[in-house]
Design an enzyme around this catalytic site. Structure first.
Site, short mmCIF file in Angstrom:
data_model
loop_
_atom_site.label_atom_id
_atom_site.label_comp_id
_atom_site.label_asym_id
_atom_site.label_seq_id
_atom_site.Cartn_x
_atom_site.Cartn_y
_atom_site.Cartn_z
NE ARG A 299 -3.80 0.88 2.04
CZ ARG A 299 -5.01 1.18 2.52
NH1 ARG A 299 -5.16 2.13 3.40
NH2 ARG A 299 -6.08 0.52 2.10
CG HIS B 19 -8.52 0.58 -2.71
ND1 HIS B 19 -7.78 -0.50 -2.22
CD2 HIS B 19 -9.19 1.08 -1.63
CE1 HIS B 19 -8.00 -0.61 -0.92
NE2 HIS B 19 -8.85 0.31 -0.55
CD GLN C 287 -12.99 -1.04 -0.50
OE1 GLN C 287 -12.15 -0.93 0.37
NE2 GLN C 287 -14.24 -1.42 -0.23
CG ASP D 233 -13.43 6.77 -1.12
OD1 ASP D 233 -13.35 6.75 0.13
OD2 ASP D 233 -12.42 6.60 -1.86
CB CYS E 276 -13.97 1.89 0.32
SG CYS E 276 -13.39 3.59 0.36
NE ARG F 23 -11.01 -4.34 1.14
CZ ARG F 23 -10.03 -3.47 1.46
NH1 ARG F 23 -10.27 -2.48 2.29
NH2 ARG F 23 -8.82 -3.58 0.93
N1 CP Z 1 -11.20 0.60 2.69
C1 CP Z 1 -9.91 0.56 3.09
O1 CP Z 1 -8.99 0.31 2.32
O2 CP Z 1 -9.72 0.84 4.41
P1 CP Z 1 -8.31 1.04 5.14
O3 CP Z 1 -7.72 2.31 4.59
O4 CP Z 1 -8.66 1.15 6.59
O5 CP Z 1 -7.44 -0.12 4.83
N1 NVA Z 2 -9.75 7.04 -1.68
C1 NVA Z 2 -9.37 6.71 -0.34
C2 NVA Z 2 -9.61 5.28 -0.04
C3 NVA Z 2 -9.28 4.87 1.37
C4 NVA Z 2 -9.56 3.43 1.64
C5 NVA Z 2 -7.90 7.05 -0.12
O1 NVA Z 2 -7.08 6.78 -1.01
O2 NVA Z 2 -7.58 7.59 0.94
#
Ligand code: CP
Ligand code: NVA
Length: 334
Positions: free
Chosen positions: A106, A133, A136, A230, A272, A317
């Site tokens: 990540r 993502h 997700q 989101d 998400c 998830r």
């Molecule tokens: N939805 C999601 O990716 O959550 P986190 O950022 O908590 O991993």
């Molecule tokens: N779009 C958001 C998703 C978090 C799970 C981000 O990148 O912060």
């Protein structure tokens, strides 16, 4: 079907059949866990979880998914490794690939997760980058499939809000891959990236998916089966942008009026998470003080309503990420 050794760096890396097979496997794994009959398919495996950005769900899902399946997960957090600062992504990839059976990443740059996949020699899973993502959308489509009497190719989802982000990019591509009716409602300034949209259009051309975009949220949601939103500011974006984002995106808030505009009494809501649906967060408090807003992308009433599937989606998830690990390390077929 054999997904062993494959990486998952973006949604379009899998064919519709492969994507579906991972969702099917997630269903099997969920059932095994719920009935206390989980078989450990990843015994002896080691997976690296490399995080440059914070996470609750993704980290927890990889850690628990690995543990449930008998694998060991090493969390390598932001600032805890040499990655990118003292060591290039390529060199880190070569090292981790000699110690681990797979790597989750990540972070910021999509190029970095691609570099890990190119040089580690092991499957690499994208746990979120600035661009995509994809783990997700595995959970999102799994949740929609669970809550639809019809196949996904007969289901509509409307993404409302900041469509320029990673979550929207992945949703439109995975939805297009699976032949869904995918709609986006966003202002001109926050439309999906060119790469996301052209990828989704190409996938739609072969799957028969319908893909549409408008700046009119009320029109976009009409008849939709699912609404999706989101956060308006993603990880890594500077806080100074909040004011501009709020000004641009307030008309796209998922609230009771927008839910009513679907005209669908059975419409369901996805997000998400994390979500700004009240002022019980550090950022939420600041925005309340500065702008007088108690909620941003989704109101508290809608977030907590019976139509909201957000916590089930969060649990999914785990099942879908576990399925991805099993499919790429052990194989999809038992
Ligand atoms: N939805 C999601 O990716 O959550 P986190 O950022 O908590 O991993
Ligand atoms: N779009 C958001 C998703 C978090 C799970 C981000 O990148 O912060």
């Amino acid at each position: 079907m054999d997904l062993r050794g494959r990486s998952f760096l973006k949604d379009a890396d899998f064919s519709a059949e492969e994507f579906s097979a991972v969702l099917d496997l997630a269903g099997v794994l969920r059932e095994e866990k719920r009935t206390g009959r989980e078989r450990r398919r990843l015994e002896g495996k080691n997976v690296a979880l490399l995080f440059e950005k914070t996470s609750t769900r993704t980290r927890a899902a990889f850690e628990i998914g690995a543990h449930d399946q008998g694998a060991h997960a090493s969390y390598l957090g932001a600032g805890e490794t040499q990655f990118g600062v003292k060591e290039s992504p390529e060199d880190t990839a070569r090292v981790l690939g000699r110690m681990f059976d797979a790597i989750e990443f990540r972070g910021f740059r999509q190029a970095d997760v691609e570099m890990l996949a190119a040089h580690s020699g092991v499957p690499v899973w994208n746990g979120l980058t600035d661009d995509w993502h994809p783990t997700q959308s595995l959970a999102d489509l799994f949740t929609m499939r669970d809550h639809s009497a019809r196949p996904l190719s007969d289901v509509s989802v409307c993404y409302v809000g900041d469509a320029a982000n990673n979550t929207c990019a992945s949703l439109v591509c995975s939805g297009a891959l699976m032949g869904m009716d995918v709609r986006v409602a966003a202002p001109e300034s926050r439309r999906p990236t060119r790469v996301a949209w052209t990828t989704a259009a190409a996938l739609a051309a072969s799957s028969g998916a319908s893909l549409s975009i408008t700046d009119d949220p009320m029109a976009a949601v009409s008849g939709a089966d699912f609404l999706y939103t989101d956060v308006w500011l993603s990880l890594g974006e500077p806080e100074e942008l909040w004011d501009d984002r709020i000004d641009a995106l307030l008309p796209y808030q998922v609230n009771e009026a927008l839910v009513a505009a679907t005209g669908n009494p059975h419409v369901k809501l996805l997000h998400c998470l994390p979500a700004f649906h009240d002022a019980n967060t550090g950022i939420g408090k600041k925005i309340l003080e500065k702008r007088g807003l108690r909620a941003m992308e989704i109101t508290d009433e809608v977030f907590r309503s019976p139509a909201s599937l957000v916590f089930e989606e969060a649990e999914n998830r785990l099942h879908t990420i576990k399925a991805l690990m099993v499919a790429t390390l052990h194989g999809i077929d038992d």
